[in-house]
Design an enzyme around this catalytic site. Structure first.
Site, mmCIF file in Angstrom:
data_model
loop_
_atom_site.group_PDB
_atom_site.id
_atom_site.type_symbol
_atom_site.label_atom_id
_atom_site.label_comp_id
_atom_site.label_asym_id
_atom_site.label_seq_id
_atom_site.Cartn_x
_atom_site.Cartn_y
_atom_site.Cartn_z
ATOM 1 C CG ASP A 1 4.042 4.991 3.597
ATOM 2 O OD1 ASP A 1 3.153 5.376 2.824
ATOM 3 O OD2 ASP A 1 3.865 4.107 4.461
ATOM 4 C CE LYS B 1 -1.831 7.078 -0.680
ATOM 5 N NZ LYS B 1 -0.899 6.232 0.045
ATOM 6 C CG ASP C 1 -1.353 -1.719 2.306
ATOM 7 O OD1 ASP C 1 -1.674 -1.447 3.473
ATOM 8 O OD2 ASP C 1 -0.880 -0.875 1.526
ATOM 9 C CD GLU D 1 0.924 2.907 -0.823
ATOM 10 O OE1 GLU D 1 0.005 2.108 -0.553
ATOM 11 O OE2 GLU D 1 0.778 4.135 -0.805
#
Ligand code: AMP
Length: 561
Positions: A6, A68, A168, A145
């Site tokens: 992850d 990211k 999330d 994800e």
């Protein structure tokens, strides 16, 4: 061994599939979470994770984080005068995770399944894959994800068709995905989100509340003071649920300020953020054609879903309790490890077909005849629409617009605008066609988009059957194997810190920061223990170093209470 990774915005994790099921591999410091932070010093030494994060307040120009968010862009990060692209910084995080896994498993790790946000487009997925390659990892498969979360919860093993909403809320991003399990196929039905909403906003609310109660302003504080305030606010945010209130302290202008903040005050102050959370939930439901009541299960992932104001809000919204059996920080990595096991065809895991959605529209440029003989150039014709379940293959027939037209250029575009120029150009293909009056000749344009985000474009001239095919490669961003090898060699010169030194370095960095934050006798005491630890390091005796480090760490623990 294929591992699951992850690669998060705030933290990254690596997991493997053990005999007892998926397990997180602890890093060199014994922790499951490795902050996705990289620092490169003037000598080219690379720090990853906690030690890199610790360097933030002392050497801010040497540290990069939240890269990211820039994956797949040309953004240039300069760390101590050296230039890096987002995927290169990510590759350093991956290198550290790979080393930790190898030390833990006692074998080489060369292949990984890496998770990416469901909304990541082609460019960002390819950049992630390149980051893996730069770290010496073959990335055969990426998993979105939310799918990884559902897989970690073992939901693919359900016998009934089920609809899930995966919520999330990470440090800086918020994603909502709706998944449907239907006859052994786990399908992402819709994704929505807010790239600029996350746990950090809840920290900011806490910091502002503190300032408001003290009648202070953020403006006018220097960078270090602000960083210190946010660190204290972060701690207060994580502690508030346990006690119903929290005492937050902050050293400002040589004075220790303290204030108690109640859960009610904090909840009221967060009201606006909760309203913002509602929007993507509504959008994902409407894109999937569902109502709140159609959702069978709600899964929570991302560290900020631990906040009870967020949980309470969701319980009120869905009128059901979310599934929180797994640690929200670890769920995605565990799911990636299960996917790795499926890839290895391990007997313990049943294989399921995982699908995804395309989070953007793919289409081509066309000329539209809006009235007899009147044309509008540069219009966008969607072929695979946003939120289409992939793998998907769609065909559109396009006709010639001029007499004796002898070729057609198919421009491949990605985006939502009606006008081609506003969408992202991915590539183009030209085919020859027999000359004929306009509108008589045509081509079939087929786009096939797979779960690994490869877009195949096939053009068939209808009258002759001649075909042309291409796989879309990211043009300016694409690196050849040779280039990847070269850059890998260059990056290899930048040495990751040896595993053994990491903990010593981290302790010293923490101590230096703490020294700056304390005053008077506490400062003197800290100085004493730092000096003793440095002296032990200088001499190099293992036991002596361990003792001095332990003593210093105890002081640091006390000080940070
Ligand atoms: P992630 O990006 O998933 O690692 O999530 C990081 C975010 O989770 C940060 O904003 C943290 O402050 C937040 N977080 C972690 N633990 C807690 C906690 N116990 N209570 C509230 N927020 C938390």
């Amino acid at each position: 061994m294929i591992v699951g990774i992850d690669l998060g915005t705030t933290n990254s994790l690596i997991a493997y599939f053990s005999e007892e099921g998926p397990r997180i591999i602890p890093n060199r410091l014994g922790k499951n979470l490795t902050p996705s932070v990289v620092s490169v010093d003037s000598e080219g030494k690379v720090y990853v994770g906690e030690s890199a994060r610790e360097r933030m307040s002392l050497y801010p120009d040497s540290v990069a984080q939240t890269f990211k968010r820039s994956m797949g862009t040309e953004r240039d990060y300069v760390l101590s005068g050296r230039h890096f692209r987002p995927e290169e910084l990510s590759s350093m995080v991956l290198r550290a995770l790979k080393e930790d896994a190898e030390a833990f498993l006692g074998e080489e790790v060369t292949e990984a399944v890496i998770s990416v946000p469901a909304y990541f487009d082609d460019k960002r997925r390819k950049a992630t894959k390149r980051a893996g390659e730069l770290a010496g990892l073959k990335v055969e498969r990426m998993i979105s994800e939310p799918t990884a979360a559902a897989v970690a919860y073992g939901l693919y093993d359900k016998t009934q068709d089920t609809r899930f909403l995966v919520f999330d809320l990470g440090g800086g991003t918020f994603d909502v995905s709706i998944l449907e399990l239907y006859h052994n196929i786990l399908e992402v039905r819709a994704v929505a989100g807010d790239n600029y909403l996350g746990g950090e906003d809840f920290t900011e609310v806490m910091a502002k509340l503190f300032l408001q109660k003290r009648g202070l302003q953020l403006q006018g504080m220097n960078g270090k003071e602000q960083a210190r305030l946010y660190r204290q606010a972060e701690k207060a945010k994580c502690a508030i649920d346990e006690q119903g209130e929290v005492a937050m302290s902050f050293l400002y202008h040589e004075q220790m300020l303290e204030e108690t903040i109640t859960a009610k005050e904090y909840g009221d102050a967060c009201e606006e953020l909760l309203m913002k959370i509602r929007e993507p939930v509504k959008k994902s439901l409407s894109d999937a054609g569902l109502k709140l009541g159609d959702i069978d299960e709600v899964l929570l992932i991302g560290g900020a879903t631990r906040l009870s104001i967020v949980r309470d809000f969701l319980i009120r919204l869905f009128r059901k309790f979310p599934d929180t059996r797994l640690n929200p920080d670890e769920t995605v990595a565990l799911g990636a490890a299960v996917q790795a096991a499926m890839k290895e065809r391990r007997e313990e895991v049943r294989e399921v077909i995982l699908t995804d959605v395309c989070s953007f529209t793919l289409g081509t440029e066309v000329v539209v005849e809006y009235e007899e003989g009147k044309y509008e150039q540069g219009r966008f014709c969607p072929i695979i629409e946003r939120n289409t379940v992939i793998p998907a293959s769609h065909t559109e027939r396009l006709f010639t617009v001029r007499d004796n037209q002898d070729m057609v250029r198919v421009r491949v575009l990605q985006g939502e605008s009606r006008f081609a120029k506003n969408n992202l150009f991915l590539g183009e293909l030209t085919v020859g066609i027999p000359k004929a009056p306009k509108g008589q000749e045509s081509i079939d344009v087929t786009y096939t988009y797979d779960v690994n985000s490869l877009l195949e474009v096939e053009v068939t001239v209808t009258s002759t059957g001649v075909k042309q095919k291409m796989i879309i490669k990211d043009q300016e961003n694409q690196m050849t194997d040779e280039e990847i090898r070269e850059r890998m060699e260059q990056l290899a010169y930048l040495k990751l810190q040896p595993r053994d030194y990491e903990e010593n370095r981290l302790t010293l960095l923490r101590a230096e920061r703490m020294y700056e934050e304390t005053l008077g006798d506490r400062r003197k005491m800290l100085d004493h223990y730092i000096t003793a630890f440095e002296a032990a390091l200088e001499k190099g005796g293992h036991d002596e170093i361990m003792d001095a480090r332990k003593a210093l760490n105890e002081i640091l623990e006390d000080e940070s209470q």
